[in-house]
Structure formats: C-alpha cells, structure tokens
Design a protein around this motif. Structure first.
Motif, PDB file in Angstrom:
ATOM      1  N   ASN A 136      31.371  11.715-127.235  1.00  0.00           N
ATOM      2  CA  ASN A 136      30.446  12.569-126.993  1.00  0.00           C
ATOM      3  C   ASN A 136      30.312  13.325-126.113  1.00  0.00           C
ATOM      4  OD1 ASN A 136      30.261  12.591-130.541  1.00  0.00           O
ATOM      5  ND2 ASN A 136      29.763  10.715-129.892  1.00  0.00           N
TER       6      ASN A 136
ATOM      7  N   GLU B 261      38.712  19.300-125.653  1.00  0.00           N
ATOM      8  CA  GLU B 261      38.688  18.458-126.234  1.00  0.00           C
ATOM      9  C   GLU B 261      39.659  18.070-127.297  1.00  0.00           C
ATOM     10  OE1 GLU B 261      35.204  20.124-128.702  1.00  0.00           O
ATOM     11  OE2 GLU B 261      33.797  20.099-126.721  1.00  0.00           O
TER      12      GLU B 261
ATOM     13  N   GLN C 266      34.887  15.422-128.123  1.00  0.00           N
ATOM     14  CA  GLN C 266      34.088  15.876-129.150  1.00  0.00           C
ATOM     15  C   GLN C 266      32.672  15.864-128.446  1.00  0.00           C
ATOM     16  OE1 GLN C 266      34.524  14.157-132.805  1.00  0.00           O
ATOM     17  NE2 GLN C 266      32.400  13.162-132.355  1.00  0.00           N
TER      18      GLN C 266
ATOM     19  N   LYS D 171      29.017  16.957-128.094  1.00  0.00           N
ATOM     20  CA  LYS D 171      28.085  16.076-128.589  1.00  0.00           C
ATOM     21  C   LYS D 171      26.781  17.090-129.825  1.00  0.00           C
ATOM     22  CE  LYS D 171      24.184  13.390-127.368  1.00  0.00           C
ATOM     23  NZ  LYS D 171      23.430  12.874-126.701  1.00  0.00           N
ATOM     24  N   LYS D 172      26.711  16.517-130.899  1.00  0.00           N
ATOM     25  CA  LYS D 172      26.344  17.521-132.069  1.00  0.00           C
ATOM     26  C   LYS D 172      24.663  17.472-132.288  1.00  0.00           C
ATOM     27  CE  LYS D 172      29.436  17.666-134.602  1.00  0.00           C
ATOM     28  NZ  LYS D 172      30.686  17.755-133.542  1.00  0.00           N
TER      29      LYS D 172
END
Length: 133
Positions: free
Chosen positions: A6, A45, A130, A132-133
């Motif tokens: 992430n 990504e 990916q 980071k949310k």
C-alpha cells in the motif's frame, strides 16, 4: 502467496507498507511517481510475480517480473530512494523521512525469509501494488 504494498505518494518520494495476510512485513521507500519514466519514477500500480535473483552488488534479493515499460525492477536494500534507487523498491524497518528509511538490509532479510520459503515450495509469489485507501 500475494504480498500487498500500500503506497502513499509525495512529490519527493513514495512511502509504502508491505503486508502479508494483514500483517506488516516491512515498510518500503521508492522514487516519486513520474509517469513510469525509466530510472526516475516508481513503477505503476498492479500485480507482479516475484522471483529470486542474485547479483554481486546486492547478493540475494527479489526481481519483479513483467513490469510494463521497465526491466530489472528489483527489491533490494537502500535507505534513501533519491540517491540509491533507479525505479526499484527498497524495504526498510521504519520510515525516517519521505523516500527515506532505516535498517534496509534487516528488512530485506525478513522479507526474503517469508518469500523464499514459499518459492522453495514451488508456490507462485506475487506483489500487489496499490494506492493506500
């Protein structure tokens, strides 16, 4: 086995947290996102297959296969993305600044211990990168 990286992006570098089964394995540092330009940008990504690799410079480390528009993207020790990386990923035990970390060799040993066991069992090992949310 799928490791999840992430990322958090900054103009000066990219910070990451590398996890397996929801547990943090190590942190990562990379170059900033500069649209996948060779040698100055982190990679896009996506999901990449990992394999063992040996070189005289880095000894045993990891290689990300089939990165679009790039070749020889590695996971190897480095504590400063700007001065030690050319698009690769460096594991670190902690972040000390943007694109900087400490005890990279120690972090790589921990990561290799996990990944190499799976590879020796003939498991496919992937890294999913990916935001980071």
């Amino acid at each position: 086995m799928v490791l999840v990286l992430n990322r958090t992006y900054f103009p000066e570098g990219t910070q990451g947290t590398l996890e397996w089964n929801g547990t943090i394995v190590c942190y990562t540092i990379e170059l900033p996102w500069l649209h996948n330009q060779q040698r100055v940008s982190c990679i896009p990504e996506g999901e990449y297959v990992l394999q063992k690799r040996f070189s005289p410079k880095f000894k045993w480390h990891l290689h990300l296969r089939n990165v679009p528009g790039r070749d020889l993207i590695l996971i190897h020790p480095a504590n400063d993305a700007k001065t030690e990386l050319l698009g690769c990923i460096a594991p670190v035990t902690k972040h000390t600044g943007i694109g900087k970390g400490s005890s990279s060799r120690k972090a790589l040993e921990k990561l290799k211990a996990l990944v190499y066991v799976a590879l020796e069992r003939n498991e496919e090992v992937k890294i999913s990168i990916q935001s980071k949310k």
